[in-house]
Design a protein around this motif. Structure first.
Motif, PDB file in Angstrom:
ATOM      1  N   TYR A   1      32.855  -8.307  45.231  1.00 45.36           N
ATOM      2  CA  TYR A   1      31.967  -9.045  45.826  1.00 45.36           C
ATOM      3  C   TYR A   1      30.707  -8.860  45.061  1.00 45.36           C
ATOM      4  O   TYR A   1      29.875 -10.197  44.944  1.00 45.36           O
ATOM      5  CB  TYR A   1      31.016  -8.464  47.372  1.00 45.36           C
TER       6      TYR A   1
ATOM      7  N   GLU B   1      16.594 -13.854  54.537  1.00 43.72           N
ATOM      8  CA  GLU B   1      17.301 -12.585  54.418  1.00 43.72           C
ATOM      9  C   GLU B   1      16.753 -12.129  53.010  1.00 43.72           C
ATOM     10  O   GLU B   1      16.537 -10.993  52.783  1.00 43.72           O
ATOM     11  CB  GLU B   1      18.516 -12.474  54.750  1.00 43.72           C
ATOM     12  N   GLU B   2      17.049 -13.021  52.050  1.00 46.10           N
ATOM     13  CA  GLU B   2      16.677 -12.628  50.632  1.00 46.10           C
ATOM     14  C   GLU B   2      15.380 -11.845  50.213  1.00 46.10           C
ATOM     15  O   GLU B   2      15.090 -11.331  49.319  1.00 46.10           O
ATOM     16  CB  GLU B   2      17.388 -13.532  49.721  1.00 46.10           C
TER      17      GLU B   2
ATOM     18  N   HIS C   1      23.011 -15.023  57.445  1.00 47.11           N
ATOM     19  CA  HIS C   1      21.609 -15.482  57.360  1.00 47.11           C
ATOM     20  C   HIS C   1      21.832 -16.837  56.537  1.00 47.11           C
ATOM     21  O   HIS C   1      22.777 -17.139  55.782  1.00 47.11           O
ATOM     22  CB  HIS C   1      20.695 -14.667  56.190  1.00 47.11           C
TER      23      HIS C   1
ATOM     24  N   ASP D   1      27.362 -15.592  49.719  1.00 42.65           N
ATOM     25  CA  ASP D   1      26.334 -14.961  50.325  1.00 42.65           C
ATOM     26  C   ASP D   1      25.136 -16.021  50.652  1.00 42.65           C
ATOM     27  O   ASP D   1      24.333 -16.584  49.929  1.00 42.65           O
ATOM     28  CB  ASP D   1      25.475 -14.206  49.140  1.00 42.65           C
ATOM     29  N   ASP D   2      25.179 -16.453  51.900  1.00 41.01           N
ATOM     30  CA  ASP D   2      25.955 -15.928  53.157  1.00 41.01           C
ATOM     31  C   ASP D   2      26.528 -17.172  53.976  1.00 41.01           C
ATOM     32  O   ASP D   2      26.886 -17.223  55.024  1.00 41.01           O
ATOM     33  CB  ASP D   2      25.172 -15.300  53.916  1.00 41.01           C
TER      34      ASP D   2
ATOM     35  N   ASP E   1      27.511 -10.451  56.226  1.00 40.48           N
ATOM     36  CA  ASP E   1      27.114 -10.758  55.031  1.00 40.48           C
ATOM     37  C   ASP E   1      27.362  -9.748  53.759  1.00 40.48           C
ATOM     38  O   ASP E   1      26.802  -9.223  53.236  1.00 40.48           O
ATOM     39  CB  ASP E   1      25.357 -10.513  55.267  1.00 40.48           C
TER      40      ASP E   1
HETATM   41 ZN   LIG Z   1      23.236 -12.046  52.119  1.00 38.83          ZN
END
Ligand SMILES: [Zn+2]
Length: 468
Positions: free
Chosen positions: A419, A325-326, A281, A293-294, A353
């Motif tokens: 992460y 996406e978020e 994304h 991210d990302d 992702d």
């Molecule tokens: Zn992401």
């Protein structure tokens, strides 16, 4: 059963490679090229160069903001510069919300400043801040059980903890406090929500993230405090005195804007109408530069497709950089809708992702008749220390909505241990990416896409799930 009587070494010799790879679904020359592709991708710095370009030249790119459109233009230019055969974009309507300053402090019984950030889509607090007594919960489920008279007129605090884990396991169980906590709290009469950041670090960087107000609820402001401040609050609570807070969140909501899924293709030489979709994304949160991210995913899939280009793949390699996406897979849902009649042409799909650490396992979700192709892939991935996994892959967030339409997917699982130390914080920056580990990712993605593109057997849609 008979084979159980044979010595172990003989079982291996008799059954292993010949059984799984019997029908030569992928020709020898292509498999040889796949080994070379893997090794040349490992030596290339292209994936890292792409993330560097995105994070330095564009930076944070929250959907709906002017920076989001800068990212879209960047992606089109980058695809063209890398020599993709086809570059195009698909409009997506996205929410436009922006953050201003955020401030909070404990005002009693022990005055202390708190590191806080607004959750995405939160309304602002009144000018001068929102003052109230804190009421504590361990989880959104505990909040659901609460008596409204204990919550009314107070600021709800949810202390759901997440621990480090290879696969980021506790994210899905703790994230509800962030996504729906404000609606649950509001229904019980709360005036605000604060959560412990959904993160695994010990720092004063709060983690933002998406939230949604349920239709019809009275909207209340919502923020996340850092894990360090969360610990301090819990120590204060032990003293048994009522804790008062002042929080001031400045946010603005604008009318929806148009963003874009940006798509680049390497046209297939033999089956141009059949696609191997690899995605990431393009949008990010606004606090860091969205390197993990990302940005990492963007670098991985663009570089993987570019590596494949020189081999003239039989099927088309389609790279999709999803919008927003978020905000809740907004670009992916639009992609699925706009391509509804063509989804059967996507023969395999996956999204990167989950940061930039090494991949350790390959999972697929394909028709059982095509598992032989996956077995070929596993053999080429082995020298990268990637194990073969199961046939229950989800595919990655944006791609996870495709299997219900029959589209086969795969997951290259990364080490996600740290992460969530950086996820959605100002600390999600380029220095967290190790170029060698990123190149291992590019190599693996290139292998999966290329080998599948070369398979000469029919790649089937997923079998229909039996109705329950
Ligand atoms: Zn992401």
């Amino acid at each position: 059963m008979k084979s159980l009587l044979l010595p172990l070494t003989m079982i291996g010799a008799l059954t292993m490679p010949s059984m799984t790879l019997a029908n030569d679904s992928v020709d020898k020359a292509s498999l040889e090229k796949a080994h070379q592709l893997r090794d040349s991708a490992l030596r290339s710095n292209l994936g890292y160069d792409i993330v560097e370009s995105l994070t330095v030249e564009v930076g944070p790119r929250l959907a709906g903001t002017p920076a989001d459109l800068v990212a879209v233009a960047w992606a089109e230019d980058k695809f063209k510069a890398l020599g993709f055969d086809k570059v195009y974009k698909q409009p997506v309507e996205v929410r436009h919300w922006e953050r201003g300053f955020a401030k909070a402090s404990v005002t009693a019984p022990f005055p202390q400043p708190l590191a806080i950030t607004a959750l995405g889509d939160s309304i602002a607090t009144p000018k001068g801040g929102l003052k109230g007594e804190l009421v504590f919960f361990d989880s959104v489920d505990e909040l659901r059980q609460a008596n409204p008279k204990d919550v009314k007129g107070k600021i709800v605090y949810i202390d759901a903890r997440m621990h480090r884990h290879l696969e980021g396991k506790e994210y899905s169980t703790t994230v509800a406090g962030r996504s729906i906590g404000s609606s649950v709290a509001s229904k019980k009469g709360a005036i605000g929500l604060i959560i412990r950041s959904i993160g695994t670090d010990s720092s004063r960087f709060p983690h933002t993230g998406n939230m949604n107000y349920k239709d019809g609820v009275n909207k209340i402001p919502a923020g996340a405090i850092s894990t360090s401040d969360a610990m301090m609050l819990m120590q204060m609570k032990k003293r048994g005195l009522p804790i008062s807070i002042n929080m001031e969140l400045e946010t603005r909501a604008y009318k929806p804007k148009t963003s874009y899924n940006v798509i680049g293709e390497i046209t297939g030489s033999k089956y141009p109408d059949e696609y191997i979709l690899i995605g990431a994304h393009l949008d990010s949160w606004d606090e860091g530069t969205g390197a993990l991210d990302d940005g990492a995913g963007v670098g991985i899939v663009m570089a993987a497709a570019h590596e494949i280009k020189k081999l003239k793949p039989k099927r088309t390699i389609r790279v999709v950089l999803f919008a927003n996406e978020e905000g809740g897979l907004i670009g992916a849902k639009e992609y699925r809708k706009a391509n509804a009649k063509e989804l059967h042409k996507i023969k395999l799909a996956g999204e990167s992702d989950f940061g930039a650490r090494n991949i350790w396992r390959f999972d697929s979700q394909v028709h059982p008749d095509n598992l032989d192709v996956m077995a070929h892939i596993n053999k080429v991935l082995k020298p990268l220390s990637i194990n073969s996994g199961n046939n229950k892959a989800g595919g990655g967030p944006d791609v996870s909505i495709l299997p219900e339409k029959g589209v086969p997917v795969f997951s290259l699982r990364q080490d996600g241990t740290d992460y969530f130390d950086y996820h959605h914080t100002p600390n999600d920056t380029l220095d967290k990416i190790n170029p060698t580990e990123l190149a291992q990712n590019v190599a693996a993605w290139a292998v999966v896409a290329y080998v599948t593109a070369q398979a000469d057997e029919k790649l089937l849609p997923l079998p229909k799930k039996k109705a329950k």
